[in-house]
Design a protein around this motif. Structure first.
Motif, PDB file in Angstrom:
ATOM      1  N   VAL A  49      48.944  55.109  38.951  1.00  0.00           N
ATOM      2  CA  VAL A  49      48.841  56.303  38.097  1.00  0.00           C
ATOM      3  C   VAL A  49      47.635  56.199  37.169  1.00  0.00           C
ATOM      4  O   VAL A  49      46.784  57.093  37.107  1.00  0.00           O
ATOM      5  CB  VAL A  49      50.139  56.488  37.278  1.00  0.00           C
ATOM      6  CG1 VAL A  49      49.957  57.605  36.245  1.00  0.00           C
ATOM      7  CG2 VAL A  49      51.304  56.808  38.192  1.00  0.00           C
ATOM      8  N   VAL A  50      47.548  55.088  36.450  1.00  0.00           N
ATOM      9  CA  VAL A  50      46.475  54.912  35.462  1.00  0.00           C
ATOM     10  C   VAL A  50      45.113  54.787  36.153  1.00  0.00           C
ATOM     11  O   VAL A  50      44.118  55.366  35.708  1.00  0.00           O
ATOM     12  CB  VAL A  50      46.756  53.671  34.586  1.00  0.00           C
ATOM     13  CG1 VAL A  50      45.561  53.353  33.696  1.00  0.00           C
ATOM     14  CG2 VAL A  50      47.995  53.900  33.733  1.00  0.00           C
ATOM     15  N   GLY A  51      45.069  54.032  37.259  1.00  0.00           N
ATOM     16  CA  GLY A  51      43.803  53.836  37.952  1.00  0.00           C
ATOM     17  C   GLY A  51      43.191  55.117  38.480  1.00  0.00           C
ATOM     18  O   GLY A  51      41.960  55.235  38.571  1.00  0.00           O
ATOM     19  N   THR A  52      44.043  56.079  38.817  1.00  0.00           N
ATOM     20  CA  THR A  52      43.537  57.347  39.346  1.00  0.00           C
ATOM     21  C   THR A  52      42.745  58.119  38.304  1.00  0.00           C
ATOM     22  O   THR A  52      41.890  58.941  38.647  1.00  0.00           O
ATOM     23  CB  THR A  52      44.708  58.214  39.874  1.00  0.00           C
ATOM     24  OG1 THR A  52      45.471  57.437  40.792  1.00  0.00           O
ATOM     25  CG2 THR A  52      44.214  59.457  40.569  1.00  0.00           C
ATOM     26  N   ILE A  53      43.002  57.861  37.021  1.00  0.00           N
ATOM     27  CA  ILE A  53      42.236  58.513  35.956  1.00  0.00           C
ATOM     28  C   ILE A  53      40.751  58.183  36.091  1.00  0.00           C
ATOM     29  O   ILE A  53      39.879  58.981  35.741  1.00  0.00           O
ATOM     30  CB  ILE A  53      42.788  58.093  34.582  1.00  0.00           C
ATOM     31  CG1 ILE A  53      44.207  58.631  34.412  1.00  0.00           C
ATOM     32  CG2 ILE A  53      41.888  58.571  33.450  1.00  0.00           C
ATOM     33  CD1 ILE A  53      44.954  58.095  33.212  1.00  0.00           C
TER      34      ILE A  53
END
Length: 408
Positions: free
Chosen positions: A384-388
Protein backbone atom coordinates in the motif's frame (compact mmCIF):
# COMPACT_ATOMS: atom_id res chain seq x y z
CA UNK A 1 22.02 -10.14 -30.02
CA UNK A 2 23.66 -11.88 -27.03
CA UNK A 3 25.03 -15.38 -27.52
CA UNK A 4 23.96 -17.75 -24.74
CA UNK A 5 23.76 -21.49 -24.32
CA UNK A 6 19.98 -21.30 -23.89
CA UNK A 7 18.15 -19.00 -26.29
CA UNK A 8 15.53 -16.43 -25.21
CA UNK A 9 12.78 -18.30 -27.11
CA UNK A 10 13.59 -21.70 -25.53
CA UNK A 11 10.69 -21.21 -23.15
CA UNK A 12 10.37 -24.67 -21.64
CA UNK A 13 14.08 -24.85 -20.77
CA UNK A 14 14.09 -21.39 -19.21
CA UNK A 15 10.96 -22.18 -17.18
CA UNK A 16 12.59 -25.43 -16.11
CA UNK A 17 15.76 -23.68 -14.94
CA UNK A 18 13.84 -20.97 -13.06
CA UNK A 19 11.54 -23.41 -11.26
CA UNK A 20 14.28 -25.96 -10.58
CA UNK A 21 16.70 -23.37 -9.18
CA UNK A 22 13.93 -21.89 -7.00
CA UNK A 23 13.28 -25.41 -5.66
CA UNK A 24 16.99 -25.97 -5.02
CA UNK A 25 17.19 -22.64 -3.17
CA UNK A 26 14.28 -23.59 -0.91
CA UNK A 27 15.78 -27.04 -0.27
CA UNK A 28 19.20 -25.63 0.62
CA UNK A 29 17.66 -23.02 2.94
CA UNK A 30 15.73 -25.67 4.85
CA UNK A 31 18.45 -28.34 4.82
CA UNK A 32 21.65 -26.48 5.78
CA UNK A 33 22.20 -23.92 8.54
CA UNK A 34 24.62 -21.85 6.39
CA UNK A 35 21.98 -21.55 3.66
CA UNK A 36 19.28 -20.67 6.18
CA UNK A 37 21.44 -17.79 7.43
CA UNK A 38 22.03 -16.52 3.89
CA UNK A 39 18.35 -17.15 2.97
CA UNK A 40 16.93 -18.98 -0.01
CA UNK A 41 16.04 -15.67 -1.67
CA UNK A 42 19.69 -14.62 -1.89
CA UNK A 43 20.73 -18.09 -3.08
CA UNK A 44 18.10 -17.87 -5.84
CA UNK A 45 19.24 -14.40 -6.85
CA UNK A 46 22.99 -15.10 -6.83
CA UNK A 47 22.49 -18.33 -8.77
CA UNK A 48 20.63 -16.41 -11.47
CA UNK A 49 23.38 -13.77 -11.63
CA UNK A 50 25.97 -16.52 -12.14
CA UNK A 51 23.90 -18.26 -14.83
CA UNK A 52 23.32 -15.05 -16.80
CA UNK A 53 26.88 -13.73 -16.46
CA UNK A 54 28.44 -17.03 -17.58
CA UNK A 55 26.33 -17.12 -20.74
CA UNK A 56 24.12 -20.04 -19.76
CA UNK A 57 20.83 -18.11 -19.86
CA UNK A 58 19.92 -14.84 -21.64
CA UNK A 59 19.43 -11.58 -19.76
CA UNK A 60 16.13 -10.93 -21.53
CA UNK A 61 13.29 -13.28 -22.48
CA UNK A 62 9.46 -13.32 -22.62
CA UNK A 63 9.64 -15.93 -19.86
CA UNK A 64 10.94 -13.29 -17.43
CA UNK A 65 8.19 -10.91 -18.51
CA UNK A 66 5.63 -13.62 -17.72
CA UNK A 67 6.96 -13.85 -14.16
CA UNK A 68 6.39 -10.11 -13.69
CA UNK A 69 3.03 -10.07 -15.49
CA UNK A 70 1.37 -13.22 -14.11
CA UNK A 71 3.31 -14.89 -11.30
CA UNK A 72 3.76 -11.82 -9.06
CA UNK A 73 0.09 -10.75 -9.22
CA UNK A 74 -0.98 -14.30 -8.28
CA UNK A 75 1.49 -14.50 -5.40
CA UNK A 76 0.29 -11.30 -3.70
CA UNK A 77 -3.28 -12.37 -2.79
CA UNK A 78 -2.11 -15.88 -1.89
CA UNK A 79 0.23 -14.38 0.68
CA UNK A 80 -2.38 -12.00 2.09
CA UNK A 81 -5.04 -14.65 2.83
CA UNK A 82 -3.82 -15.24 6.40
CA UNK A 83 -2.47 -11.85 7.48
CA UNK A 84 -3.66 -9.96 10.56
CA UNK A 85 -6.09 -7.50 8.96
CA UNK A 86 -6.13 -5.05 11.88
CA UNK A 87 -2.33 -4.84 12.06
CA UNK A 88 -2.12 -4.08 8.34
CA UNK A 89 -3.81 -0.71 8.72
CA UNK A 90 -1.86 0.14 11.87
CA UNK A 91 1.43 -0.65 10.16
CA UNK A 92 0.49 1.21 6.95
CA UNK A 93 -0.04 4.53 8.70
CA UNK A 94 3.18 4.21 10.67
CA UNK A 95 5.17 3.15 7.62
CA UNK A 96 4.04 6.08 5.44
CA UNK A 97 6.15 8.66 7.31
CA UNK A 98 9.41 6.71 7.09
CA UNK A 99 8.67 5.94 3.42
CA UNK A 100 8.44 9.66 2.62
CA UNK A 101 11.65 10.33 4.57
CA UNK A 102 13.34 7.55 2.62
CA UNK A 103 12.15 9.26 -0.58
CA UNK A 104 13.91 12.43 0.59
CA UNK A 105 17.03 10.28 0.89
CA UNK A 106 16.66 9.36 -2.80
CA UNK A 107 16.32 13.03 -3.75
CA UNK A 108 19.38 13.99 -1.68
CA UNK A 109 21.37 11.10 -3.13
CA UNK A 110 20.47 12.05 -6.69
CA UNK A 111 21.48 15.68 -6.16
CA UNK A 112 24.82 14.76 -4.56
CA UNK A 113 25.58 12.11 -7.17
CA UNK A 114 24.69 14.52 -9.99
CA UNK A 115 27.06 17.24 -8.79
CA UNK A 116 29.87 14.73 -8.29
CA UNK A 117 29.58 13.17 -11.76
CA UNK A 118 27.89 15.71 -14.05
CA UNK A 119 31.17 16.51 -15.82
CA UNK A 120 31.92 12.85 -16.49
CA UNK A 121 28.62 11.29 -17.68
CA UNK A 122 26.74 12.65 -20.72
CA UNK A 123 23.00 13.38 -20.42
CA UNK A 124 23.22 13.08 -16.64
CA UNK A 125 20.40 15.61 -16.22
CA UNK A 126 18.07 13.25 -18.08
CA UNK A 127 19.44 10.16 -16.31
CA UNK A 128 19.07 11.93 -12.96
CA UNK A 129 15.40 12.56 -13.71
CA UNK A 130 14.90 8.89 -14.65
CA UNK A 131 16.68 7.46 -11.61
CA UNK A 132 15.19 9.82 -9.03
CA UNK A 133 11.70 8.97 -10.28
CA UNK A 134 12.50 5.26 -10.41
CA UNK A 135 14.13 5.18 -6.95
CA UNK A 136 11.03 6.75 -5.41
CA UNK A 137 8.49 4.82 -7.48
CA UNK A 138 9.49 2.11 -9.91
CA UNK A 139 9.97 1.05 -13.50
CA UNK A 140 6.86 2.84 -14.75
CA UNK A 141 8.33 6.15 -13.52
CA UNK A 142 11.68 5.35 -15.15
CA UNK A 143 9.96 4.82 -18.49
CA UNK A 144 7.88 7.97 -18.12
CA UNK A 145 10.94 10.16 -17.47
CA UNK A 146 12.92 8.53 -20.30
CA UNK A 147 10.11 9.50 -22.67
CA UNK A 148 9.55 12.95 -21.23
CA UNK A 149 13.20 14.04 -21.41
CA UNK A 150 13.88 12.13 -24.67
CA UNK A 151 16.94 10.34 -23.31
CA UNK A 152 19.02 8.68 -26.07
CA UNK A 153 18.29 4.97 -26.38
CA UNK A 154 21.84 3.81 -25.73
CA UNK A 155 21.96 5.77 -22.46
CA UNK A 156 18.60 4.34 -21.40
CA UNK A 157 19.87 0.81 -22.03
CA UNK A 158 23.12 1.42 -20.14
CA UNK A 159 21.22 2.92 -17.22
CA UNK A 160 18.85 -0.07 -17.10
CA UNK A 161 21.83 -2.43 -16.85
CA UNK A 162 23.39 -0.36 -14.03
CA UNK A 163 20.05 -0.20 -12.23
CA UNK A 164 19.49 -3.98 -12.50
CA UNK A 165 22.91 -4.81 -11.10
CA UNK A 166 22.59 -2.24 -8.32
CA UNK A 167 19.17 -3.52 -7.30
CA UNK A 168 20.39 -7.12 -7.18
CA UNK A 169 23.34 -6.14 -4.99
CA UNK A 170 21.22 -3.93 -2.75
CA UNK A 171 18.64 -6.67 -2.29
CA UNK A 172 21.38 -8.94 -0.97
CA UNK A 173 22.48 -6.19 1.45
CA UNK A 174 18.92 -5.59 2.68
CA UNK A 175 18.32 -9.31 3.20
CA UNK A 176 21.59 -9.61 5.16
CA UNK A 177 21.19 -6.61 7.50
CA UNK A 178 18.54 -8.21 9.81
CA UNK A 179 20.96 -11.08 10.53
CA UNK A 180 23.80 -8.77 11.61
CA UNK A 181 24.42 -8.19 15.32
CA UNK A 182 25.48 -4.56 14.72
CA UNK A 183 21.98 -3.60 13.50
CA UNK A 184 19.98 -5.87 15.81
CA UNK A 185 21.73 -4.31 18.80
CA UNK A 186 20.78 -0.77 17.72
CA UNK A 187 17.24 -1.22 16.33
CA UNK A 188 14.03 -2.89 17.45
CA UNK A 189 13.36 -6.06 15.44
CA UNK A 190 9.94 -7.37 16.60
CA UNK A 191 9.11 -9.19 13.36
CA UNK A 192 12.49 -10.93 13.24
CA UNK A 193 12.04 -12.02 16.85
CA UNK A 194 8.50 -13.24 16.15
CA UNK A 195 9.72 -15.45 13.31
CA UNK A 196 12.50 -16.80 15.52
CA UNK A 197 10.09 -17.50 18.39
CA UNK A 198 7.65 -19.30 16.11
CA UNK A 199 10.52 -21.34 14.70
CA UNK A 200 12.10 -22.17 18.06
CA UNK A 201 12.94 -25.87 18.18
CA UNK A 202 15.30 -28.36 19.75
CA UNK A 203 15.34 -31.02 17.05
CA UNK A 204 18.17 -29.65 14.93
CA UNK A 205 16.01 -28.13 12.20
CA UNK A 206 17.03 -24.89 10.50
CA UNK A 207 15.01 -21.72 11.12
CA UNK A 208 13.48 -21.93 7.64
CA UNK A 209 12.55 -25.60 7.99
CA UNK A 210 10.81 -24.94 11.30
CA UNK A 211 8.93 -21.93 9.95
CA UNK A 212 7.75 -23.88 6.90
CA UNK A 213 6.81 -27.03 8.79
CA UNK A 214 4.57 -29.60 7.09
CA UNK A 215 0.87 -28.66 7.16
CA UNK A 216 -2.41 -30.39 6.42
CA UNK A 217 -3.19 -29.35 2.82
CA UNK A 218 -5.86 -30.97 0.66
CA UNK A 219 -6.66 -30.83 -3.04
CA UNK A 220 -9.61 -28.59 -2.15
CA UNK A 221 -7.27 -26.16 -0.34
CA UNK A 222 -5.03 -25.93 -3.40
CA UNK A 223 -7.98 -25.48 -5.77
CA UNK A 224 -9.61 -22.78 -3.64
CA UNK A 225 -6.33 -20.94 -3.02
CA UNK A 226 -5.33 -20.76 -6.68
CA UNK A 227 -8.88 -20.23 -7.95
CA UNK A 228 -9.54 -17.40 -5.49
CA UNK A 229 -6.20 -15.76 -6.30
CA UNK A 230 -6.92 -15.88 -10.04
CA UNK A 231 -10.40 -14.44 -9.47
CA UNK A 232 -9.09 -11.57 -7.33
CA UNK A 233 -6.38 -10.74 -9.88
CA UNK A 234 -8.87 -10.83 -12.76
CA UNK A 235 -11.42 -8.58 -11.03
CA UNK A 236 -8.79 -6.16 -9.67
CA UNK A 237 -6.97 -5.70 -12.99
CA UNK A 238 -10.27 -5.11 -14.82
CA UNK A 239 -11.29 -2.48 -12.25
CA UNK A 240 -7.87 -0.81 -12.45
CA UNK A 241 -7.98 -0.77 -16.26
CA UNK A 242 -11.46 0.77 -16.17
CA UNK A 243 -10.42 3.62 -13.87
CA UNK A 244 -7.13 4.11 -15.72
CA UNK A 245 -9.19 4.62 -18.88
CA UNK A 246 -11.63 7.17 -17.49
CA UNK A 247 -9.36 9.16 -15.13
CA UNK A 248 -6.95 11.37 -17.09
CA UNK A 249 -3.25 11.38 -16.23
CA UNK A 250 0.00 12.80 -17.55
CA UNK A 251 1.77 16.12 -17.79
CA UNK A 252 -1.25 18.04 -19.08
CA UNK A 253 -3.61 17.32 -16.17
CA UNK A 254 -3.65 18.44 -12.55
CA UNK A 255 -1.97 16.74 -9.61
CA UNK A 256 -5.43 15.79 -8.30
CA UNK A 257 -6.27 13.71 -11.39
CA UNK A 258 -2.81 12.12 -11.42
CA UNK A 259 -3.32 11.22 -7.77
CA UNK A 260 -6.73 9.69 -8.47
CA UNK A 261 -5.35 7.74 -11.41
CA UNK A 262 -2.46 6.49 -9.29
CA UNK A 263 -4.82 5.36 -6.54
CA UNK A 264 -7.55 3.73 -8.64
CA UNK A 265 -5.72 2.88 -11.86
CA UNK A 266 -2.74 1.00 -10.43
CA UNK A 267 -3.03 -2.80 -10.79
CA UNK A 268 -1.18 -3.70 -7.60
CA UNK A 269 -2.84 -1.14 -5.34
CA UNK A 270 -6.30 -2.14 -6.55
CA UNK A 271 -5.39 -5.84 -6.17
CA UNK A 272 -4.23 -5.25 -2.59
CA UNK A 273 -7.36 -3.21 -1.79
CA UNK A 274 -9.77 -5.76 -3.29
CA UNK A 275 -7.99 -8.56 -1.41
CA UNK A 276 -8.32 -6.60 1.86
CA UNK A 277 -12.03 -6.07 1.21
CA UNK A 278 -12.49 -9.79 0.52
CA UNK A 279 -10.63 -10.66 3.76
CA UNK A 280 -12.88 -8.31 5.73
CA UNK A 281 -16.11 -9.64 4.17
CA UNK A 282 -15.31 -13.36 4.24
CA UNK A 283 -12.89 -13.98 7.12
CA UNK A 284 -14.03 -17.56 7.82
CA UNK A 285 -13.60 -18.58 4.19
CA UNK A 286 -9.98 -17.43 4.06
CA UNK A 287 -9.19 -18.89 7.50
CA UNK A 288 -10.40 -22.29 6.26
CA UNK A 289 -7.95 -22.40 3.33
CA UNK A 290 -4.60 -24.05 4.07
CA UNK A 291 -1.46 -23.84 1.94
CA UNK A 292 -1.94 -20.43 0.34
CA UNK A 293 1.18 -19.01 2.02
CA UNK A 294 3.28 -21.95 0.84
CA UNK A 295 2.08 -21.66 -2.77
CA UNK A 296 2.51 -17.88 -2.80
CA UNK A 297 6.03 -18.16 -1.42
CA UNK A 298 7.03 -20.68 -4.09
CA UNK A 299 5.83 -18.23 -6.75
CA UNK A 300 7.84 -15.43 -5.12
CA UNK A 301 10.98 -17.56 -5.30
CA UNK A 302 10.56 -17.66 -9.08
CA UNK A 303 10.63 -13.87 -8.90
CA UNK A 304 13.85 -13.93 -6.86
CA UNK A 305 15.51 -15.93 -9.63
CA UNK A 306 14.30 -13.52 -12.31
CA UNK A 307 15.45 -10.30 -10.62
CA UNK A 308 19.02 -11.62 -10.61
CA UNK A 309 19.04 -12.44 -14.33
CA UNK A 310 19.49 -8.93 -15.86
CA UNK A 311 22.43 -8.02 -13.59
CA UNK A 312 25.05 -8.22 -16.35
CA UNK A 313 28.49 -7.43 -14.94
CA UNK A 314 30.31 -7.56 -18.34
CA UNK A 315 27.86 -5.05 -19.83
CA UNK A 316 28.48 -2.65 -16.96
CA UNK A 317 32.28 -2.94 -17.29
CA UNK A 318 32.02 -2.46 -21.05
CA UNK A 319 29.43 0.29 -21.30
CA UNK A 320 28.80 2.20 -18.13
CA UNK A 321 30.98 1.75 -15.03
CA UNK A 322 30.38 5.38 -14.01
CA UNK A 323 26.62 4.88 -14.24
CA UNK A 324 26.92 2.10 -11.67
CA UNK A 325 28.75 4.55 -9.40
CA UNK A 326 26.02 7.14 -10.01
CA UNK A 327 23.20 4.83 -8.91
CA UNK A 328 25.31 3.37 -6.08
CA UNK A 329 25.72 6.83 -4.52
CA UNK A 330 21.95 7.36 -4.66
CA UNK A 331 21.28 3.99 -3.02
CA UNK A 332 23.90 4.45 -0.28
CA UNK A 333 22.56 7.89 0.69
CA UNK A 334 18.99 6.57 0.63
CA UNK A 335 20.03 3.82 3.04
CA UNK A 336 21.91 6.22 5.34
CA UNK A 337 18.97 8.65 5.49
CA UNK A 338 16.46 5.82 6.01
CA UNK A 339 18.45 4.16 8.81
CA UNK A 340 19.36 7.48 10.44
CA UNK A 341 15.83 8.85 10.43
CA UNK A 342 14.43 5.49 11.45
CA UNK A 343 16.76 5.34 14.44
CA UNK A 344 15.88 8.89 15.54
CA UNK A 345 12.13 8.24 15.19
CA UNK A 346 12.43 4.80 16.83
CA UNK A 347 11.15 2.80 13.87
CA UNK A 348 11.55 -0.96 13.71
CA UNK A 349 14.43 -2.16 11.55
CA UNK A 350 12.04 -4.21 9.40
CA UNK A 351 9.97 -1.11 8.50
CA UNK A 352 13.10 0.87 7.60
CA UNK A 353 14.52 -1.82 5.34
CA UNK A 354 11.21 -2.41 3.56
CA UNK A 355 10.58 1.27 2.78
CA UNK A 356 14.13 1.65 1.46
CA UNK A 357 13.52 -1.45 -0.68
CA UNK A 358 10.18 -0.03 -1.88
CA UNK A 359 11.88 3.22 -2.89
CA UNK A 360 14.79 1.63 -4.74
CA UNK A 361 13.13 -1.48 -6.15
CA UNK A 362 9.41 -0.78 -5.98
CA UNK A 363 6.68 -2.23 -3.75
CA UNK A 364 6.77 -5.69 -5.36
CA UNK A 365 10.42 -6.32 -4.45
CA UNK A 366 9.76 -4.97 -0.94
CA UNK A 367 6.79 -7.31 -0.54
CA UNK A 368 8.95 -10.16 -1.81
CA UNK A 369 11.52 -9.39 0.88
CA UNK A 370 8.84 -9.35 3.58
CA UNK A 371 7.62 -12.73 2.31
CA UNK A 372 11.09 -14.24 2.24
CA UNK A 373 11.79 -13.07 5.78
CA UNK A 374 8.45 -14.30 7.14
CA UNK A 375 7.25 -10.79 8.09
CA UNK A 376 3.74 -11.61 6.88
CA UNK A 377 2.01 -8.68 8.62
CA UNK A 378 4.17 -6.21 6.70
CA UNK A 379 3.37 -7.54 3.21
CA UNK A 380 0.12 -5.61 2.83
CA UNK A 381 1.36 -2.34 4.36
CA UNK A 382 4.46 -2.12 2.17
CA UNK A 383 2.40 -2.79 -0.95
CA UNK A 384 0.00 0.00 0.00
CA UNK A 385 2.64 2.51 1.09
CA UNK A 386 5.10 1.63 -1.67
CA UNK A 387 2.52 2.34 -4.35
CA UNK A 388 2.53 6.00 -3.27
CA UNK A 389 5.98 6.18 -4.82
CA UNK A 390 4.44 5.58 -8.24
CA UNK A 391 2.26 8.65 -7.70
CA UNK A 392 4.95 11.10 -6.51
CA UNK A 393 7.89 9.68 -8.50
CA UNK A 394 7.16 11.52 -11.75
CA UNK A 395 6.84 14.88 -9.98
CA UNK A 396 10.18 14.40 -8.24
CA UNK A 397 11.88 13.24 -11.46
CA UNK A 398 10.46 16.12 -13.49
CA UNK A 399 11.50 18.74 -10.92
CA UNK A 400 15.07 17.45 -10.63
CA UNK A 401 15.41 16.87 -14.40
CA UNK A 402 14.43 20.47 -15.20
CA UNK A 403 16.77 21.82 -12.51
CA UNK A 404 19.69 19.62 -13.61
CA UNK A 405 19.10 20.66 -17.22
CA UNK A 406 20.00 24.26 -16.37
CA UNK A 407 23.50 23.12 -15.36
CA UNK A 408 24.47 20.86 -18.28
Amino acid sequence: MEQTLIKPDDYITLWGIIVAWAAVSIFLEQRFSWASKISGAIIALIGAIILSNTGVIPTDSPVYDAIWSFIIPLAIPLLLFHVNFKRIWQESGKMLIIFLISSIGTVAGTIISFFLLKDHIPYLDKIGAMMSASYVGGGVNFAAMAGKFETPGEMVSATVVADNLMMALYFVVLMTIPTMHFFRKRFNTPHVLEVERNSNNTDGKTLAESFWSRKDISLKDMALSIGTAFFLVMVSFKIAAFFDGIIPSGDNVSFFFNLLNGLFGDNYLVLTTITFIALALFPRYFESINGSQEMGTLLIYLFFVVIGVPASIPLIIQNAPLLLLFVAIIVIINMIVSLGAGKLLKYDLEDILLVSNANIGGPTTAAAMAIAKGWKNLIGPILVVGTIGYIIGNYIGTTLGLWFGTMM
